[in-house]
Design an enzyme around this catalytic site. Sequence first.
Site, PDB file in Angstrom:
ATOM      1  N   HIS A 184       0.830  -1.219   0.000  1.00  0.00           N
ATOM      2  CA  HIS A 184       0.000   0.000   0.000  1.00  0.00           C
ATOM      3  C   HIS A 184       0.858   1.261   0.000  1.00  0.00           C
ATOM      4  CE1 HIS A 184      -3.808  -2.134   1.737  1.00  0.00           C
ATOM      5  NE2 HIS A 184      -3.845  -2.076   0.417  1.00  0.00           N
ATOM      6  N   HIS A 212      -5.180   2.318   5.724  1.00  0.00           N
ATOM      7  CA  HIS A 212      -5.705   2.007   4.389  1.00  0.00           C
ATOM      8  C   HIS A 212      -6.549   0.743   4.526  1.00  0.00           C
ATOM      9  CE1 HIS A 212      -5.414   1.832  -0.152  1.00  0.00           C
ATOM     10  NE2 HIS A 212      -6.071   0.734   0.204  1.00  0.00           N
ATOM     11  N   GLY A 216      -7.731  -5.213   0.797  1.00  0.00           N
ATOM     12  CA  GLY A 216      -6.505  -5.376   1.579  1.00  0.00           C
ATOM     13  C   GLY A 216      -6.473  -4.255   2.607  1.00  0.00           C
ATOM     14  N   ARG A 245      -8.280 -12.317   3.879  1.00  0.00           N
ATOM     15  CA  ARG A 245      -6.983 -12.709   4.476  1.00  0.00           C
ATOM     16  C   ARG A 245      -7.064 -12.653   5.998  1.00  0.00           C
ATOM     17  NH1 ARG A 245      -3.643  -8.442   0.926  1.00  0.00           N
ATOM     18  NH2 ARG A 245      -5.455  -8.286  -0.430  1.00  0.00           N
ATOM     19  N   ASP A 288     -17.156  -8.633   1.527  1.00  0.00           N
ATOM     20  CA  ASP A 288     -17.467  -7.232   1.228  1.00  0.00           C
ATOM     21  C   ASP A 288     -17.984  -6.547   2.496  1.00  0.00           C
ATOM     22  OD1 ASP A 288     -19.074  -4.920   0.456  1.00  0.00           O
ATOM     23  OD2 ASP A 288     -18.768  -5.630  -1.599  1.00  0.00           O
ATOM     24  N   SER A 289     -17.311  -5.462   2.874  1.00  0.00           N
ATOM     25  CA  SER A 289     -17.662  -4.829   4.161  1.00  0.00           C
ATOM     26  C   SER A 289     -19.113  -4.356   4.182  1.00  0.00           C
ATOM     27  CB  SER A 289     -16.695  -3.693   4.484  1.00  0.00           C
ATOM     28  OG  SER A 289     -17.198  -2.465   4.106  1.00  0.00           O
ATOM     29  N   ILE A 337     -13.118   0.946   2.479  1.00  0.00           N
ATOM     30  CA  ILE A 337     -13.770   0.907   3.789  1.00  0.00           C
ATOM     31  C   ILE A 337     -13.434   2.185   4.574  1.00  0.00           C
ATOM     32  CG2 ILE A 337     -13.884  -0.318   6.006  1.00  0.00           C
ATOM     33  CD1 ILE A 337     -13.177  -2.904   4.445  1.00  0.00           C
ATOM     34  N   GLU A 389      -4.098   6.324  -6.057  1.00  0.00           N
ATOM     35  CA  GLU A 389      -2.879   5.601  -6.413  1.00  0.00           C
ATOM     36  C   GLU A 389      -2.482   5.866  -7.858  1.00  0.00           C
ATOM     37  OE1 GLU A 389      -4.854   2.034  -5.066  1.00  0.00           O
ATOM     38  OE2 GLU A 389      -3.192   1.591  -3.719  1.00  0.00           O
TER      39      GLU A 389
HETATM   40  P1  ADP Z   1      -9.033  -2.795  -3.044  1.00  0.00           P
HETATM   41  O1  ADP Z   1      -8.213  -3.094  -1.828  1.00  0.00           O
HETATM   42  O2  ADP Z   1      -9.336  -3.996  -3.865  1.00  0.00           O
HETATM   43  O3  ADP Z   1      -8.566  -1.590  -3.829  1.00  0.00           O
HETATM   44  P2  ADP Z   1     -11.180  -1.036  -2.214  1.00  0.00           P
HETATM   45  O4  ADP Z   1     -10.272  -0.007  -1.642  1.00  0.00           O
HETATM   46  O5  ADP Z   1     -11.975  -0.690  -3.407  1.00  0.00           O
HETATM   47  O6  ADP Z   1     -10.454  -2.407  -2.454  1.00  0.00           O
HETATM   48  O7  ADP Z   1     -12.179  -1.437  -1.026  1.00  0.00           O
HETATM   49  C1  ADP Z   1     -13.126  -2.440  -1.157  1.00  0.00           C
HETATM   50  C2  ADP Z   1     -13.922  -2.487   0.144  1.00  0.00           C
HETATM   51  O8  ADP Z   1     -14.517  -1.215   0.345  1.00  0.00           O
HETATM   52  C3  ADP Z   1     -15.030  -3.518   0.135  1.00  0.00           C
HETATM   53  O9  ADP Z   1     -15.040  -4.232   1.366  1.00  0.00           O
HETATM   54  C4  ADP Z   1     -16.278  -2.653   0.029  1.00  0.00           C
HETATM   55  O10 ADP Z   1     -17.360  -3.227   0.706  1.00  0.00           O
HETATM   56  C5  ADP Z   1     -15.844  -1.402   0.757  1.00  0.00           C
HETATM   57  N1  ADP Z   1     -16.719  -0.282   0.362  1.00  0.00           N
HETATM   58  C6  ADP Z   1     -16.801   0.312  -0.832  1.00  0.00           C
HETATM   59  N2  ADP Z   1     -17.779   1.253  -0.828  1.00  0.00           N
HETATM   60  C7  ADP Z   1     -18.324   1.238   0.419  1.00  0.00           C
HETATM   61  C8  ADP Z   1     -19.374   1.960   1.055  1.00  0.00           C
HETATM   62  N3  ADP Z   1     -20.060   2.890   0.418  1.00  0.00           N
HETATM   63  N4  ADP Z   1     -19.618   1.656   2.365  1.00  0.00           N
HETATM   64  C9  ADP Z   1     -18.914   0.729   3.016  1.00  0.00           C
HETATM   65  N5  ADP Z   1     -17.924   0.006   2.463  1.00  0.00           N
HETATM   66  C10 ADP Z   1     -17.631   0.256   1.187  1.00  0.00           C
END
Ligand code: ADP
Length: 404
Positions: A184, A212, A216, A245, A288-289, A337, A389
């Site tokens: 990251h 972050h 991940g 993970r 998925d959060s 998140i 990024e």
């Molecule tokens: P990556 O690490 O693949 O770049 P991201 O930074 O896009 O991933 O983050 C993905 C996570 O962010 C997922 O768990 C998703 O549920 C969460 N997320 C994205 N939008 C929202 C939102 N509006 N509310 C809560 N969580 C979110």
Amino acid sequence: MRILSINTGGSSFKYQLFDMETETAIAGGNCERIGEEGSFITHVCKKSDSTESRLVVHQYFKTHDDAFAKMLELLLDQQHGAIRDVSEISAVGHRVVQGANIYSAPTLVNDEVVLNIEKLSSLAPIHNAVCATAIRACMGVFKAIPEVAVFDSQFHATIPDYAYLYGLPYEYYERYGVRKYGFHGISNKYVNQQCCELVGKDQATLRVICCHLGNGCSVTAISGGKSIDTSMGFTPADGLLMGTRCGSIDPGCAGYLMQKEGLSYEQLDELLSKKSGYLGVSGGCSSDSRKVVAAAEAGDRLAALVLRMQSYQVKKYIGGYTAAMNGLDMLVFTGGIGENSHVTRELVCADLDFFSLWLDKDLNRQHAMGSRCVSKKGSKDIWIIPTNEELVIARETKQLLWPQ
Ligand code: ADP
């Protein structure tokens, strides 16, 4: 000058084409589910300061080659594109997760570099192999245009030896490079630059903790503009529990589970990297959060538990890194998140009075775009800073090829 940044994930990638004179994205998008039925690209092109065109193309992309060819077609499209000829792209920059002890700076890509990135896959199983595939696909599509690899691990090259070494026999560090590398870093670099601009302080005096939190997740301590410690380690599986993970576990668990479940090394790796975290602890609810939060709010005990576990872990890193930096000026949340989940931010920031960190719950719950401060008056700064990024990748690519 136009630079295309590509940020490749397991079966997806994000892209942005930057006009480097103004550092604005003139087109961009993301491609999801490569190799699956239902793959698609969402492509956005900026038409003016206030208007943009958005197009979703549903098409089966069997490989990254197919998907990158479509991306180029969209960038060249008369109606939705941003360029008339591929030669208008001066360079392509790629995010590569693991450079280990081979690459600690952005590197011009050639066949040998791609091979080395591929060889480092065992240190970043989910990421490096697919990055190598993506770079090869782009070399096929963009041919003579220079391509640059920008490494996530490079920002952490400043971590001191007493923080990056593990308590293993020293010979394994010398022989195999077994140490903490950290990831990251591209996001951390962006966030740190933003912090200085937002609070108008010189980075030499700023101590930042960057959480972050996305698929991940990592926490990083940045003191005087330099990473001094981070929660991810030898691989991006270390530290916090994440979408799939497990994060840090007692090393004894690994051998014990292999024995009990009769697992091979590959099966163990799959268990720790792809079946754990939110997905595993919640009993299969989701990685998925958004879904985990919804389940917790609907009364699911394990979904609530995994959210509590992760935020407790983040809180402990905040305490540890405040001690490591002998203080703290800014606590930052970023990633999908970190930027969007008020629930996680609230759980992390609860009961941090000892550190003079008080989250303003109303500000925290407001939906807003862009960077914003969400701490109460009198508190140390707590910020949400959307990461970028792709912009850092473009800047580093330009700096390598056309240094100023
Ligand atoms: P990556 O690490 O693949 O770049 P991201 O930074 O896009 O991933 O983050 C993905 C996570 O962010 C997922 O768990 C998703 O549920 C969460 N997320 C994205 N939008 C929202 C939102 N509006 N509310 C809560 N969580 C979110």
